[in-house]
Design an enzyme around this catalytic site. Structure first.
Site, short mmCIF file in Angstrom:
data_model
loop_
_atom_site.label_atom_id
_atom_site.label_comp_id
_atom_site.label_asym_id
_atom_site.label_seq_id
_atom_site.Cartn_x
_atom_site.Cartn_y
_atom_site.Cartn_z
N TYR A 41 0.85 -1.20 0.00
CA TYR A 41 0.00 0.00 0.00
C TYR A 41 0.89 1.25 0.00
O TYR A 41 1.14 1.84 1.06
CB TYR A 41 -0.89 0.02 1.24
N TRP A 45 -3.90 6.24 2.49
CA TRP A 45 -5.28 5.72 2.58
C TRP A 45 -6.03 6.52 3.64
O TRP A 45 -5.47 6.86 4.69
CB TRP A 45 -5.26 4.25 3.00
N ASP A 48 -6.78 4.62 7.22
CA ASP A 48 -5.46 4.27 7.76
C ASP A 48 -4.77 5.51 8.29
O ASP A 48 -4.19 5.52 9.38
CB ASP A 48 -4.56 3.71 6.64
N TYR A 93 1.53 -1.06 -6.74
CA TYR A 93 0.11 -1.21 -6.39
C TYR A 93 -0.76 -1.17 -7.64
O TYR A 93 -0.49 -0.42 -8.58
CB TYR A 93 -0.32 -0.08 -5.44
N GLY A 173 -13.86 -0.28 3.71
CA GLY A 173 -12.60 -0.54 4.41
C GLY A 173 -12.46 -2.01 4.77
O GLY A 173 -11.36 -2.49 5.00
N ASP A 175 -12.81 -4.68 2.98
CA ASP A 175 -12.93 -4.97 1.55
C ASP A 175 -13.51 -6.32 1.18
O ASP A 175 -14.27 -6.45 0.24
CB ASP A 175 -11.54 -4.91 0.90
N ARG A 207 -5.46 -13.08 0.68
CA ARG A 207 -5.99 -11.95 -0.11
C ARG A 207 -7.27 -12.38 -0.83
O ARG A 207 -7.58 -13.57 -0.92
CB ARG A 207 -4.93 -11.51 -1.13
N TYR A 361 -8.13 -12.03 4.20
CA TYR A 361 -8.51 -10.61 4.31
C TYR A 361 -9.98 -10.38 4.68
O TYR A 361 -10.87 -10.67 3.88
CB TYR A 361 -8.22 -10.04 2.90
N GLU A 405 -0.57 -6.27 9.64
CA GLU A 405 -1.84 -5.68 9.19
C GLU A 405 -3.03 -6.32 9.92
O GLU A 405 -3.95 -5.66 10.34
CB GLU A 405 -1.97 -5.87 7.66
C1 DGY Z 1 -6.59 -2.98 -1.51
O1 DGY Z 1 -6.12 -2.72 -2.61
O2 DGY Z 1 -6.70 -4.11 -1.05
C2 DGY Z 1 -7.04 -1.87 -0.68
O3 DGY Z 1 -7.39 -2.29 0.59
C3 DGY Z 1 -8.15 -1.12 -1.28
O4 DGY Z 1 -8.44 -0.08 -0.43
#
Ligand code: DGY
Length: 432
Positions: A41, A45, A48, A93, A173, A175, A207, A361, A405
């Site tokens: 990241y 954000w 965050d 990213y 948030g 996600d 993820r 996640y 995280e």
């Molecule tokens: C991601 O890319 O996973 C972010 O959390 C999006 O905000």
């Protein structure tokens, strides 16, 4: 080590962790704003950054206020504070600013994120060691904060139902929460190919799946094709959610905004309007309460169905102050039972749910900033013991694994990105 040894400020382990937490923020500082973690990241954000300011506040008040100033520097003319500000280019990213396609002086995404910043600002104002400086900074930022809250109420609840809508799981948030699964299924997939970067930094088992990314990206395209026009998107978006997490965080932040308006003597017709909209929300919130399960759920606006998956977002109703006395009793009972359902707590999806995945996640892992908000809500509702258990578990996790995280509720292992800013910040603000 007993808990009382731990709380003694001389504990060497505490001092070490505290020094590491400070170092984590300093290393993640890109010159006035803090990335959540490098690589995974690499930008600023929204939520965050707000949570991270609480950490800066512990050792550098000027830097804490600067974090919020830079966050608000990306505010759109309509009041929206974007979920990501792409201040500097990075190819680590995806999806970056070109995919989002929003043409603004500071490149950004076109959605927002949980508006915790108002609550953070109030804490910063109250805890400042330099109250004069804090007051000056809060006074400068206050009208921008009001614009942001007005944007939520007016653009995301134009029919004044009391319940704002969100248009993307990333906006929540949380996600990849299972609460979004059914609604997301109704969203088409993109047909173009793309290369994900997140799974280059983190094990793909932690993820989201490709099937979710295909739909996440469809929505990003949808906003662009609708020229980011609030009215058109409200009328046609294929994903519309009354997210109990955002609704609760917005309500709490609006309360804090009103308290600040008194502290700063900045009450006016706009703050009165926010107070009125909050009353409408308080009336409407019962629509998200499931009497059968004694729980607050999100609602898919397009099907008008409550999403009956127990995720930790429902417990934020205590943090918002929505719950009646009987609802509070039920929610405390549920929290106690939830705490017992895994080795460490609080799992973001209840461990008995079939969709629970302890390391993927938002589908089960523990997030310390959510623990902080839930514990605060429990404490304010009179359930100090439950709040303490959550706090003790949170502390155990950073002792065991450091500032990850998120954490696996079964093993306590750190997951996702490491050296994570909001975990280090919450540790300094709440645990150390
Ligand atoms: C991601 O890319 O996973 C972010 O959390 C999006 O905000």
């Amino acid at each position: 080590m007993t808990n009382s040894d731990w709380t003694a400020s001389t504990s060497p382990q505490q001092q070490n962790l505290r020094a590491l937490a400070e170092k984590t923020l300093i290393n993640n500082d890109l010159g006035g704003y803090t990335v959540p973690t490098h690589g995974l990241y690499p930008f600023q954000w929204n939520w965050d950054s707000a949570i991270t300011a609480l950490g800066w506040m512990q050792f550098d008040e000027q830097r804490a206020w600067q974090e919020l100033e830079i966050l608000f520097s990306g505010q759109w003319p309509d009041g929206m504070v974007p979920h990501i500000l792409f201040h500097k280019d990075s190819d680590s990213y995806f999806p970056g600013p070109v995919v989002w396609g929003a043409d603004k002086p500071i490149k950004s995404t076109s959605i927002s994120q949980p508006p915790v910043v108002g609550s953070v600002m109030k804490i910063m104002l109250e805890q400042a060691k330099d109250p004069h400086f804090a007051r000056e900074k809060a006074t400068t930022l206050f009208n921008k904060l009001v614009d942001y809250h007005l944007w939520w109420y007016q653009q995301r609840d134009p029919e004044e139902t009391g319940l704002v809508v969100t248009y993307h799981p990333w906006e929540s948030g949380m996600d990849n929460s299972p609460a979004w699964d059914d609604a997301l299924q109704a969203v088409p997939c993109v047909t173009w190919s793309y290369e994900r970067r997140d799974t280059k930094h983190v094990d793909s088992a932690q993820r989201p799946h490709k099937s979710e990314y295909d739909r996440f990206l469809y929505l990003v395209d949808f906003f662009k094709q609708h020229q980011f026009d609030s009215k058109r998107i409200f009328a046609q978006c294929p994903y519309k959610m009354n997210d109990i997490g955002i609704i609760a965080i917005l309500h709490r932040a609006s309360k804090d905004l009103l308290i600040m308006s008194e502290m700063l003597q900045m009450q006016d017709e706009r703050t009165e309007y926010i107070a009125k909209r909050m009353e409408v929300t308080q009336q409407a919130i019962s629509a998200l309460w499931c009497e059968k399960d004694h729980y607050f759920y999100s609602r898919n606006v397009l099907t008008n169905q409550l999403v009956a998956v127990k995720t930790s977002a429902g417990l934020l109703s205590l943090y918002a102050g929505f719950a009646s006395a009987t609802q509070k009793t039920s929610l405390n009972k549920t929290s106690i039972e939830w705490l017992q359902a895994s080795q460490f707590s609080l799992a973001s999806t209840h461990p008995s749910a079939s969709c629970y995945e302890p390391q993927r996640y938002w589908r089960g892992p523990i997030w310390l900033h959510i623990n902080w908000m839930i514990a605060l809500g429990l404490e304010e509702s009179g359930y100090q013991d439950t709040a303490k258990s959550i706090q003790n578990d949170s502390r155990e996790l950073i002792k065991l694994a450091g500032f990850y995280e998120y954490f696996n509720p079964e093993t306590g292992a750190g997951c996702g990105g490491k050296d994570f800013s909001w975990t280090a910040a919450i540790a300094m603000h709440w645990l150390l």
